[in-house]
Design a protein around this motif. Sequence first.
Motif, mmCIF file in Angstrom:
data_model
loop_
_atom_site.group_PDB
_atom_site.id
_atom_site.type_symbol
_atom_site.label_atom_id
_atom_site.label_comp_id
_atom_site.label_asym_id
_atom_site.label_seq_id
_atom_site.Cartn_x
_atom_site.Cartn_y
_atom_site.Cartn_z
ATOM 1 N N LYS A 524 0.945 -1.097 -0.027
ATOM 2 C CA LYS A 524 0.034 -0.111 0.072
ATOM 3 C C LYS A 524 1.063 1.199 0.043
ATOM 4 O O LYS A 524 1.728 1.423 0.658
ATOM 5 N N GLN A 525 0.476 2.154 -0.902
ATOM 6 C CA GLN A 525 1.138 3.598 -0.901
ATOM 7 C C GLN A 525 0.102 4.655 -0.523
ATOM 8 O O GLN A 525 -1.013 4.570 -1.175
ATOM 9 N N SER A 526 0.679 5.440 0.207
ATOM 10 C CA SER A 526 0.036 6.687 0.631
ATOM 11 C C SER A 526 0.753 7.926 0.347
ATOM 12 O O SER A 526 2.035 8.117 0.729
ATOM 13 N N LEU A 527 0.260 8.909 -0.585
ATOM 14 C CA LEU A 527 1.033 10.053 -1.066
ATOM 15 C C LEU A 527 0.139 11.115 -0.483
ATOM 16 O O LEU A 527 -1.091 11.474 -0.676
ATOM 17 N N LYS A 528 0.877 12.297 0.042
ATOM 18 C CA LYS A 528 0.228 13.580 0.014
ATOM 19 C C LYS A 528 1.068 14.731 -0.530
ATOM 20 O O LYS A 528 2.474 14.380 -0.478
ATOM 21 N N ALA A 529 0.483 15.793 -0.889
ATOM 22 C CA ALA A 529 1.484 16.878 -1.586
ATOM 23 C C ALA A 529 0.751 18.234 -1.234
ATOM 24 O O ALA A 529 -0.577 18.203 -1.214
ATOM 25 N N THR A 530 1.461 19.208 -1.041
ATOM 26 C CA THR A 530 1.106 20.521 -1.015
ATOM 27 C C THR A 530 1.940 21.350 -2.067
ATOM 28 O O THR A 530 3.141 21.577 -2.145
ATOM 29 N N ILE A 531 1.187 22.014 -2.945
ATOM 30 C CA ILE A 531 1.785 22.370 -4.356
ATOM 31 C C ILE A 531 1.195 23.909 -4.257
ATOM 32 O O ILE A 531 0.001 24.006 -4.491
ATOM 33 N N ALA A 554 4.349 32.175 -7.851
ATOM 34 C CA ALA A 554 3.422 31.357 -6.907
ATOM 35 C C ALA A 554 2.347 32.573 -6.348
ATOM 36 O O ALA A 554 2.836 33.603 -6.168
ATOM 37 N N THR A 555 1.159 32.061 -6.361
ATOM 38 C CA THR A 555 0.070 32.962 -5.672
ATOM 39 C C THR A 555 -0.010 33.296 -4.446
ATOM 40 O O THR A 555 -0.589 34.423 -4.092
ATOM 41 N N GLY A 556 0.703 32.342 -3.550
ATOM 42 C CA GLY A 556 0.601 32.394 -2.259
ATOM 43 C C GLY A 556 -0.295 31.402 -1.561
ATOM 44 O O GLY A 556 -0.609 31.289 -0.388
ATOM 45 N N THR A 557 -1.034 30.730 -2.483
ATOM 46 C CA THR A 557 -2.240 29.572 -2.111
ATOM 47 C C THR A 557 -1.721 28.393 -2.685
ATOM 48 O O THR A 557 -0.647 28.517 -3.349
ATOM 49 N N ASN A 558 -2.117 27.213 -2.154
ATOM 50 C CA ASN A 558 -1.700 25.885 -2.461
ATOM 51 C C ASN A 558 -2.866 24.902 -2.652
ATOM 52 O O ASN A 558 -3.858 25.248 -2.190
ATOM 53 N N THR A 559 -2.629 24.072 -3.553
ATOM 54 C CA THR A 559 -3.587 23.024 -3.636
ATOM 55 C C THR A 559 -2.772 21.623 -2.796
ATOM 56 O O THR A 559 -1.711 21.454 -3.018
ATOM 57 N N GLN A 560 -4.000 21.116 -2.044
ATOM 58 C CA GLN A 560 -3.488 19.932 -1.502
ATOM 59 C C GLN A 560 -3.883 18.688 -2.265
ATOM 60 O O GLN A 560 -5.247 18.748 -2.577
ATOM 61 N N LEU A 561 -2.941 17.698 -2.195
ATOM 62 C CA LEU A 561 -3.484 16.724 -2.829
ATOM 63 C C LEU A 561 -3.050 15.252 -2.159
ATOM 64 O O LEU A 561 -2.057 15.243 -1.348
ATOM 65 N N SER A 562 -3.729 14.440 -2.402
ATOM 66 C CA SER A 562 -3.731 12.963 -1.690
ATOM 67 C C SER A 562 -4.118 11.751 -2.569
ATOM 68 O O SER A 562 -5.169 11.798 -3.492
ATOM 69 N N ARG A 563 -3.463 10.698 -2.537
ATOM 70 C CA ARG A 563 -3.887 9.380 -3.077
ATOM 71 C C ARG A 563 -3.301 8.187 -2.267
ATOM 72 O O ARG A 563 -2.344 8.265 -1.997
ATOM 73 N N ASP A 599 3.410 12.625 -10.775
ATOM 74 C CA ASP A 599 2.156 12.601 -11.116
ATOM 75 C C ASP A 599 1.169 13.365 -10.651
ATOM 76 O O ASP A 599 0.214 13.634 -11.027
ATOM 77 N N MET A 600 1.585 13.546 -9.336
ATOM 78 C CA MET A 600 0.347 14.118 -8.661
ATOM 79 C C MET A 600 0.255 15.739 -8.744
ATOM 80 O O MET A 600 -0.581 16.295 -9.071
ATOM 81 N N ARG A 601 1.550 16.324 -9.046
ATOM 82 C CA ARG A 601 1.667 17.537 -9.556
ATOM 83 C C ARG A 601 0.919 17.836 -11.079
ATOM 84 O O ARG A 601 0.480 18.936 -11.198
ATOM 85 N N ASN A 602 1.491 16.900 -11.756
ATOM 86 C CA ASN A 602 0.856 17.074 -13.176
ATOM 87 C C ASN A 602 -0.421 16.826 -13.269
ATOM 88 O O ASN A 602 -1.177 17.510 -13.950
ATOM 89 N N ALA A 603 -1.197 16.054 -12.614
ATOM 90 C CA ALA A 603 -2.571 15.980 -12.475
ATOM 91 C C ALA A 603 -3.255 17.226 -12.177
ATOM 92 O O ALA A 603 -4.290 17.520 -12.565
ATOM 93 N N GLY A 604 -2.608 17.861 -11.086
ATOM 94 C CA GLY A 604 -3.064 19.366 -11.001
ATOM 95 C C GLY A 604 -4.346 19.460 -10.038
ATOM 96 O O GLY A 604 -4.202 20.446 -9.210
#
Length: 818
Positions: A524-531, A554-563, A599-604
């Motif tokens: 099992k893999q768990s990934l988290k990102a703040t971009i 950078a705008t000063g805001t971020n996108t949170q991603l996880s999978r 892949d997370m960053r590219n997904a957007g």
Amino acid sequence: MNSHKHFLLSSVTLAVLTLMNQAQAAGQAAPAAAPALDAAAAGAVATEIQQVVVTGTASARGTRKIDTSFSITTATEEQLKSASPSSTADVLKLVPGVYAESTGGQSGANIEVRGFPSGSDSPFVSVQMNGNPLYPVPVLSFFEGSSAFRLDDTVERVEVLRGGPSTIYSVGQPGATMNFILKKGTDTPEATLRFTTGTGKLRRLDGFVGGKIADGWYGTIGGFARQTQGVRDPQFKADDGKQLTASLTRKLDEGEVTAYVRTTKEKNAFYTGVPLISSDNGRTITEFPGFDPLTGTLMSNEMRHFTIDAAPGKTLTRDLADGRGMDATVFGAEYEQKLGGWDVSNKANYFSGDLNTISMFTGNNPLTAAAYLANANATHNPGAAAGSGSISYVKGGAVDPNQQVVQAGLWSVEKKLSSFTNEFRISRELLKNNTTTVGAYVARYKSNDEWYLGNSHLMTATPNASLINVQLSNGTIVSRNGVDGNVFYAPVAAYKGNNTALFVANEWKVNEQIKLDVGARREKQSLKATISNLTSMDTDANPLTVYNNGTSVATGTNTQLSRDDSVNSFTVGGIYKLSKDMSVFARANTGHTFIYFDDMRNAGTQAALNDRKGVPTPKVTQYEVGFKTVGAMYSAYINGFYTDFTGISFQQITTDAVLNSVSGSRGHGVEFELAVRPVKNLQVSLMGNYQESKYRDNPAISGKLVQRQPKMQFRLSPSYRIPMGDNSLKLYGTYAHVGSRWADQANLSYLPSYKTVDAGILASMGAHWEFRLAGTNLGNELGLTEGNSRLTGAQSSGPINARPIFGRAVEASILYRF
């Protein structure tokens, strides 16, 4: 090419038939007398026959190489030195079925594995030290595993496993696992000091000390320091750094425990394309006027310290001499012991460091200064004459309109990496001749990134280029201090990953001839990102300075991603022994690679990331059949393979964008490692592969050959040892052939085949002195490993940018054994 192909396939077929015939004859007649071998040669053959490998085996104690039911290549310390690898990745030229593009320097290689579709970096190669991955993810954008390892005299050997049971052990890599085994202290003390000099003003000092410290305690310490201008002199030190490694081993009852530490601090220039002339639809590559493609580089002191216009009021200064360097430390420990009938092992390490990329990336193909100025006027000064404005050197003076110019980005990618990995195994013979292994693997890893891609500079298409300014008649400044393009992509991101796997394997020795094994892994893999979210702006609010208009900020805001993803992997294999040192094997496996941070960053967006069809979990199925034998007169390791891929993500970073796609592929071929010893002290080896792999599942490229992978490559290496009493002289060389390839997925940009000749002399003087003289690419062959990856479409006529192999290089070393 056809003659090479027919020769190789005929040679391999003949070898297999001959060796199989000898196997059938075994026991029917007395074996023919082996050639007379001196003590050193006989010892080498005996060592090969008894050689034990630990990579990919269920037991931490390892298995005799000839008895493994998978494909694995090994190289001793001497074999590594005789190969004269230019980098860690270049070691893979010793491995059939793997093609390493090591022309970037010490770091940043592109590595392709037989039938595995990849376009850059090394997504299907995991680099380990003492059985643990240095970083559990084999590749990230601007990081590939071989960049985290440097060769020195603390390395005992390397084992490279392709496919096989690696899908269930350690990181579960379905491609190739490159495991470097460090020396340990023994009862026989060892101490060496080696000085090396060579092409590019190379100065390198290596040292190693190992031995017994006290009863039951053993230790080692060693490392290197080096400086060089490089075969391609950038006008500053191409490689500048040092490394130190130490280990401490405690012997236990039926086992041992070892702790080790390695710290590396080195700056390495990173080389990309140079100007060349292409003709005949890319089949013929020749030198660009005034530019030696074997020794030249665009990099120069003039651009060494450069500035990035990062945001309004924010500029950054970077140094090209930092290149793709490494400032990192790894701590590790391994424990093995037999306890009450159980074989117990545990391997753990912690890695932390900076692996940054401060480097030049070539952009558009060369053109005249007049043509560049005309294009600038058409874009920014419409209606004006093509030559309106001025084009001058940053250091002063007008640029000749006929001067060829190029654009190259000076990019900055800072990556702070850290990871912890641990693998635990227990094995026991629960039934007679039946051993079960159960284990667990965990990995925790991070990457903190700050990117600035773009920052294009205009310069002359000359070695150690000069920067150019351009101003149009309407006041538009196209290039200032050489900068003629904005930063087009500047994300700041923090990533975290966790992997947990359980695996079980069973080996059954049916009888003295047959051994079977089967294994399964659940991971099992768990990934988290703040971009960071990005916008475009004019950083100086002056529309006339077009070189920084549209800068990514950078705008000063971020996108949170996880999978989260879970996968199952399997392997099953068997070996049939035709005789004590001759066997055939077969294996099938199903493996996976997970998505990576990129892949997370590219997904957007989270919605796009959740789409398992758009961002799939890659899967590969492999089948292998092989033959192995070792004897006094010959040795042979031959295997055929078939691979089937689905869901492979691709990324291409062009001059102004990041392109992504998903595809699959199928491939098949044969790998071979053959050696004959026809007379005393003479050995001739032939290593290589023939393979064909094609894309599928993506209509845009389906049926096209997988990019960058030659259908055929081989190395023919003779060596002859001349004993002289207490002294000896060894002569060795290699003729290498790399077949033609396509630089791109669409098969539009052709990379022609090339060949190289290497040679060396090793003189051993008594028990203490050793002298070596070695040369690579002695014929100064012009061969390409990469086209212009910053552009798409055909690039087959006229001036181009492409990355050639290094020109002739010579090294001389002297070693003293204390």
